[in-house]
Design an enzyme around this catalytic site. Structure first.
Site, short mmCIF file in Angstrom:
data_model
loop_
_atom_site.label_atom_id
_atom_site.label_comp_id
_atom_site.label_asym_id
_atom_site.label_seq_id
_atom_site.Cartn_x
_atom_site.Cartn_y
_atom_site.Cartn_z
N GLU A 1 -27.01 2.73 -39.26
CA GLU A 1 -27.68 2.12 -38.12
C GLU A 1 -27.02 0.78 -37.74
OE1 GLU A 1 -29.54 3.11 -35.92
OE2 GLU A 1 -30.50 1.35 -35.06
N GLU B 1 -22.39 0.33 -30.19
CA GLU B 1 -22.93 0.70 -28.87
C GLU B 1 -23.07 -0.50 -27.93
OE1 GLU B 1 -26.88 2.41 -28.81
OE2 GLU B 1 -27.52 1.16 -30.47
N HIS C 1 -11.62 7.77 -51.13
CA HIS C 1 -11.17 9.11 -50.79
C HIS C 1 -10.49 9.14 -49.42
CE1 HIS C 1 -13.03 10.68 -54.36
NE2 HIS C 1 -14.09 9.97 -54.08
C1 F6R Z 1 -29.39 3.79 -30.26
C2 F6R Z 1 -30.41 4.60 -29.63
C3 F6R Z 1 -30.22 6.07 -29.61
C4 F6R Z 1 -31.57 6.80 -29.74
C5 F6R Z 1 -31.35 8.31 -29.54
C6 F6R Z 1 -32.65 9.08 -29.69
O1 F6R Z 1 -29.71 2.44 -30.24
O2 F6R Z 1 -31.38 4.09 -29.12
O3 F6R Z 1 -29.32 6.49 -30.58
O4 F6R Z 1 -32.12 6.53 -30.99
O5 F6R Z 1 -30.82 8.54 -28.27
O6 F6R Z 1 -33.57 8.73 -28.71
P1 F6R Z 1 -35.11 9.07 -28.87
O7 F6R Z 1 -35.62 8.32 -30.05
O8 F6R Z 1 -35.73 8.64 -27.58
O9 F6R Z 1 -35.20 10.55 -29.10
#
Ligand code: F6R
Length: 608
Positions: free
Chosen positions: A481, A488, A504
């Site tokens: 994370e 991002e 590895h």
């Molecule tokens: C990254 C982020 C995305 C969401 C993913 C799932 O910061 O926000 O990776 O976690 O697109 O989105 P939901 O939780 O709305 O299904």
């Protein structure tokens, strides 16, 4: 992946549409447009770029008078971002206008057919097919034309539609893309999401798949695909309106990081009752819980990372085997779902296309699905057999922070509940975990108050080319994370590795000055991860470590150490992620990136 709004009422539509779109810009922001009916014709202005370009072009809406209109903010799928590909889209005579969220999968076939019938296309979008197909079917009855259209379309859609010869009406319809309708004393509205209409009403109708709604300024009528009238009940939304505003913070992301103590508390405190965990809305009995033999946690992106963490928590506490799957993989990999399996879909928006498809795949195979969802009334919340809500409130920044934190809490609570019901957790351990959970909000607050120090460190890395995150067990999940947050919003290449995997292959990437962020919160793994830190450091890496207070040994192998307070070993993610979020945030603003709306991304991924 786009946002749509519509308004019909007493007031000028354009400013209301622009205001609604500003609340939906998180869904897409490469172009925007509005179309307003002025009583004689439908006028449209649309443009590539952010909403502010459209606001300028329309003089904040003043250039488009009229009391009925539809608007759109786009995240391009078919056709590059451009003025012509922006929505709305007209039929050939300009008498029917459409905005669309979703993807028409058979649009190429339909486009060819329409071209053979003499229709001309000006854009590369799938949506223009819809405007022309409506034109083709339209014989004076909008409802009939829309129903015929729906029979021909494959894919996902939410549409807002205006027919010029039906003044005083707008139409909307949905299949697999979100759409809500709001009733207010000043008129009626449609939108992709609640924040767009919160200013006008809290009384909301959720449109189900293949339902159509006709709005006039004082009425709304719902129909099924067979054009039969149906009854719907409104739901009252009790969100705090300020939650959808920046409230003095420079960015939504910063504000949402600061909302984490409250979001975390709101998610656990109503569920801790008389020293026990009660998840009222979930509807899973103790017998159901005892019958679970295997859990699949299915999600995308950050939500998937919470699943990666909570695999350790479920397996460690409740001794149930857990598989964690990316929803985009799960839906196509023909998973073996035997009786006794529980599928948990974790999602903030409740609309993520792959997560929704994974849910449907599991239901098709008669396996119960529990949705851990933030957006009340979203598709996943409605379609799952059981729901547990996270109480993060509206999350606007594209990069998730507070929803992520609440997804962790929801899963900790579930794992503890499962462990207790299945007789796997002694009373003292349960009580001590509850105490540790109750301390998390103030510990998060304390970590947030260290932001200046992290900002100073982050400033040194705005020019970094690659950053690595390493950890073992839960620390590996935290690393994933941390790495996603950084890449991002700052566009710096970053990867997370299980620390034991470095030798590895990955270690060959380490050069003089490469930043390696090590997460070291699991006591039984301290020594192992510290050896990996030494390995990268001796090859020139600069090492930042996030570790528990008291673990001063890491200082020998790190250039910079961030200490997190002591907590239960299963909860460390909730604390260790805070400095990593702050680090990503400050690198991003140090580089001058658009933190809340990073390039190529949208908040709600409602297309595959
Ligand atoms: C990254 C982020 C995305 C969401 C993913 C799932 O910061 O926000 O990776 O976690 O697109 O989105 P939901 O939780 O709305 O299904």
């Amino acid at each position: 992946m786009c946002g749509i709004v519509g308004y019909i009422g007493e007031e000028q539509a354009a400013p209301i549409l622009l205001d609604g779109l500003s609340k939906l810009e998180y869904r897409g922001y490469d172009s925007a447009g509005i179309a307003v009916y002025n009583g004689t014709e439908i006028q449209m202005i649309k443009s590539m770029g952010r909403l502010k370009v459209l606001s300028e072009l329309t003089h904040d809406g003043a250039k488009l008078p009229g009391t009925a209109g539809i608007g759109h903010t786009r995240w391009a799928t078919h056709g590059a971002p451009s003025d012509v590909n922006a929505h709305p889209h007209f039929n050939k005579t300009g008498s029917i206008v459409v905005v669309h969220n979703g993807i028409i999968e058979n649009y190429l076939k339909l486009r060819q057919k329409l071209i053979r019938r003499g229709y001309e296309f000006v854009s590369e979008t799938d949506t223009e097919v819809v405007a022309h197909l409506l034109d083709y079917y339209y014989q004076g009855n909008p409802l009939e034309a829309i129903a015929k259209l729906m029979h021909r379309l494959e894919g996902s859609y939410a549409f807002g539609i205006i027919f010029q010869d039906h003044p005083g009406e707008i139409y909307a319809v949905r299949k697999d893309s979100p759409l809500i309708v709001g009733a207010s004393s000043r008129g009626n509205l449609i939108a992709s999401d609640v924040p767009a209409i919160l200013k006008y009403t809290r009384s909301v109708y959720f449109i189900e798949n293949e339902e159509i709604v006709r709005l006039s300024k004082e009425s709304m009528t719902f129909y099924n695909i067979d054009e039969e009238e149906i009854e719907k009940q409104p739901v009252t939304i009790d969100w705090d309106i300020n939650a959808a505003e920046k409230g003095g913070y420079e960015h939504f992301m910063l504000k949402e990081m600061y909302e984490q103590p409250k979001a975390v508390r709101d998610t656990f405190s109503p569920r801790i009752k008389d020293g026990d965990i009660v998840i009222e809305e979930m509807g899973l009995s103790d017998e159901d819980i005892k019958a679970v033999k295997k859990i699949y946690i299915v999600a995308c992106g950050s939500a998937y990372h919470t699943g990666m963490t909570c695999k350790y928590v479920f397996e460690g506490l409740a001794r149930i085997p857990v598989e964690v799957d990316l929803a985009s993989e799960f839906r196509y990999r023909n998973p073996i779902l035997e009786p006794g399996t529980l599928v948990i879909v974790v999602t903030q928006s409740g609309e993520t296309a792959d997560s929704l498809a994974a849910l449907r795949e599991a239901k098709k195979r008669d396996v119960p699905v529990l949705g851990i969802v933030n957006v009340v009334g979203s598709s996943i919340a409605r379609e799952a057999d059981h729901v547990m809500y996270t109480w993060a409130g509206p999350e606007i920044a594209v990069a998730t922070t507070k929803a992520y934190s609440t997804q962790l809490i929801a899963q900790y609570l579930l794992a503890m509940k499962f462990a207790r019901v299945r007789g796997e957790m002694p009373d003292e351990m349960f009580a001590s975990m509850l105490e540790d959970m109750e301390r998390l909000p103030e510990q998060i607050e304390m970590l947030l108050s260290n932001k200046e120090k992290i900002q100073r460190f982050a400033n040194r890395y705005v020019a970094a080319r690659d950053v690595f995150f390493i950890g073992r067990g839960i620390d590996y999940a935290i690393s994933m994370e941390g790495s996603l947050k950084l890449k991002e919003i700052s566009y710096i290449h970053s990867e997370a590795y299980a620390a034991g995997e470095l030798k590895h292959g990955t270690i060959s990437l380490i050069e003089e000055g490469t930043l390696v962020n090590a997460v070291v919160t699991q006591e039984e793994l301290f020594k192992k991860t510290i050896s990996n830190m030494v390995e990268v450091k001796s090859r020139g890496a600069c090492v930042m470590a996030v570790t528990q207070v008291g673990n001063t040994e890491v200082e020998k192998a790190a250039d910079y150490v961030i200490y997190i307070p002591k907590t239960n070993r299963y909860f460390t993610n909730s604390l260790a992620i805070i400095p990593l979020q702050l680090f990503a945030y400050y690198v991003s603003i140090g580089k001058g990136c658009d933190v809340d709306k990073p390039r190529n991304l949208a908040k709600s991924v409602t297309v595959e």
